[in-house]
Design a protein around this motif. Structure first.
Motif, short mmCIF file in Angstrom:
data_model
loop_
_atom_site.label_atom_id
_atom_site.label_comp_id
_atom_site.label_asym_id
_atom_site.label_seq_id
_atom_site.Cartn_x
_atom_site.Cartn_y
_atom_site.Cartn_z
N SER A 185 13.16 80.04 68.75
CA SER A 185 13.17 79.21 67.54
C SER A 185 12.54 79.93 66.35
N GLY A 219 13.08 72.09 72.49
CA GLY A 219 12.85 72.30 71.05
C GLY A 219 13.81 73.27 70.39
N GLU A 222 16.80 71.41 68.83
CA GLU A 222 16.21 70.59 67.76
C GLU A 222 15.89 71.45 66.54
N ARG A 225 19.03 72.23 64.71
CA ARG A 225 19.49 71.04 63.97
C ARG A 225 18.69 70.89 62.66
N ILE A 257 21.55 65.39 70.48
CA ILE A 257 21.58 66.11 69.21
C ILE A 257 23.00 66.07 68.66
#
Ligand SMILES: *Cc1c(COP(=O)(O)O)cnc(C)c1O
Length: 433
Positions: A185, A219, A222, A225, A257
């Motif tokens: 991420s 995560g 997410e 997104r 999601i």
């Protein structure tokens, strides 16, 4: 005595490059002779020598109800009898679109194509046309078909230009693709900070099934997104493999999601050539003839292919279809894990709906590097021991496996018993433990 498979393989190579129409079929990763199949029924395939296999490839995913399911065969026969293709609208296409939209509510509009590759290429063009930007982000180890923008690997640094991963892809096109590590991420956040106003879209397998099976880290999806929202980039879930394979509503429903665009293929054609891309109305309305992004197909929405897909999807809508499929797959991976442990072989496995991953490693990998660090020779020895005993696994250590609703408890038990012998045999090979 040479086998009929050997004869066919030799003959195929005289007119077809490497004897195959898609590279992994050539068995280059595992060595040996590919099996030429003559027939499939339920969980089984028969090769040109008449040998029966329990099939865990399922045509790389489409065969979710098993091979030659009578309801699917009947639907195809009925459709074929009425004409193979008109190049004009039919009612069946509407029914398939309505089915996809009902099962995956993020699809406000959906267009049918003839392969997963066509779906992802079209989705990228649409993301670029909608945003007026050119850069695409993809993740290392994810496969999205063979479009030029997607045959790209990482450059030397995380934010350097992508490099073509195939000859024939112009570097000017590869330069427009940013390749980042899956499940990282921080890397995607850094890419947006550096180049956010140039990024048209992010394409991701929400469960990666083309580098073996890798689950998204908590995560990660997410974060994609949230970043796509913040920078007004298009989030594309490539659910060509996971769509209607890991959950009745695809991986997006499993994880809750909502992507902007989704690409589909494999299961939605039930073994016939069907792909689809769809999503937010405001984006999909940019497609020709409503909007300026061109996309077309002579055989798109082909009635015979659509009939196979519809019949297949209908069979998955029985109560508890996915519960049973998931349970069968979990029983398989649990059994294989226990068999390996008994044989003292370093191995683990995991299931996700009707998909599974097998790893010759101590722990389930969650990155591309960890997948690459698995014992490939161990896998290859296991693959051949299983193949010789009538179990057809994907001929590569870097592919996911697939279970169908036609796999019985007896098929799974027989597979685990065979694996116990295979692990014992290959486990005694010193290179293997
Ligand atoms: C198989 C696959 C594709 C390509 O689909 P084709 O029908 O082979 O062109 C694209 N994306 C994913 C995630 C796939 O698994």
């Amino acid at each position: 005595m040479t086998s009929r498979n050997d004869e066919l393989f030799a003959r195929a190579q005289r007119t077809i490059p490497a004897g195959v129409n898609s590279p992994v079929r050539a068995f280059r990763s595992v060595g040996g002779t590919p099996r030429f199949f003559t027939r499939g029924e339920g969980a089984y395939l028969w090769d040109a020598d008449g040998t029966r296999y329990i099939d865990y490839v399922g045509s790389w995913g489409p065969a979710i109800v098993g091979h030659a399911h009578p309801a699917v065969v009947r639907a195809v026969q009925d459709a074929a009898a009425g004409g193979l293709s008109f190049g004009a609208p039919t009612e069946l296409e509407i029914v398939l679109a309505e089915t996809l939209v009902r099962r995956m509510p993020s699809l406000e509009l959906v267009r049918l194509v003839s392969s997963g590759t066509e779906a992802t290429m079209s989705a990228l063009r649409l993301a670029r046309g909608y945003t007026g930007r050119s850069k695409i982000v993809k993740f290392e180890g994810c496969y999205h078909g063979h479009g030029d923008s997607l045959l790209v690997k990482a450059g030397s640094g995380a934010l350097t230009f992508g490099q073509p991963s195939s000859a024939g892809v112009p570097s000017a096109i590869a330069n427009e693709t940013i390749v980042l590590p899956y499940n990282d991420s921080a890397a995607i956040e850094a890419a947006f900070v550096a180049e956010g106003d140039a990024i048209a879209g992010v394409i991701v397998e929400p469960i990666a099934g083309n580098m073996n099976l890798v689950m998204p880290a908590p995560g990660f999806l997410e974060a994609l997104r949230a970043l796509c929202h913040r920078y007004r980039a298009v989030l594309i879930f490539d659910e060509v493999m996971t769509g209607f394979r890991v959950h009745p509503g695809g991986a997006q429903a499993r994880f809750g999601i909502v992507p902007d665009l989704t690409t589909l293929g494999k299961v939605i054609g039930g073994g016939m050539p069907v792909g689809a891309f769809g999503g937010k109305r405001a984006i999909m309305e940019k497609i020709a003839p409503l909007g300026p992004v061109y996309q077309a197909g002579t055989l798109s929405g082909n009635p015979v292919a659509v009939a196979a897909g519809l019949a297949t999807l209908a069979l998955t809508e029985t109560p508890r279809f996915y519960d049973r499929l998931s349970r069968t797959t979990q029983t398989l991976t649990d059994g294989l894990t226990a068999a390996a442990r008994n044989a003292g072989v370093t191995f683990c496995a995991q299931a996700a709906g009707g998909m599974f991953g097998l790893y010759f490693a101590a722990d389930v990998p969650n990155t591309f590097e960890r997948v690459m660090a698995c014992d490939k020779e161990g896998f290859n020895a296991f693959f051949h021991a299983m193949l010789d005993a009538g179990i057809y696994l994907a001929p590569s250590a870097y592919e996911a496996g697939f279970v169908s609703a036609a796999h019985s408890d007896e098929d799974i038990a027989a597979t685990i018993a065979t694996a116990a012998r295979a692990f014992a045999a290959v486990g005694s090979d010193s290179a293997f433990v």
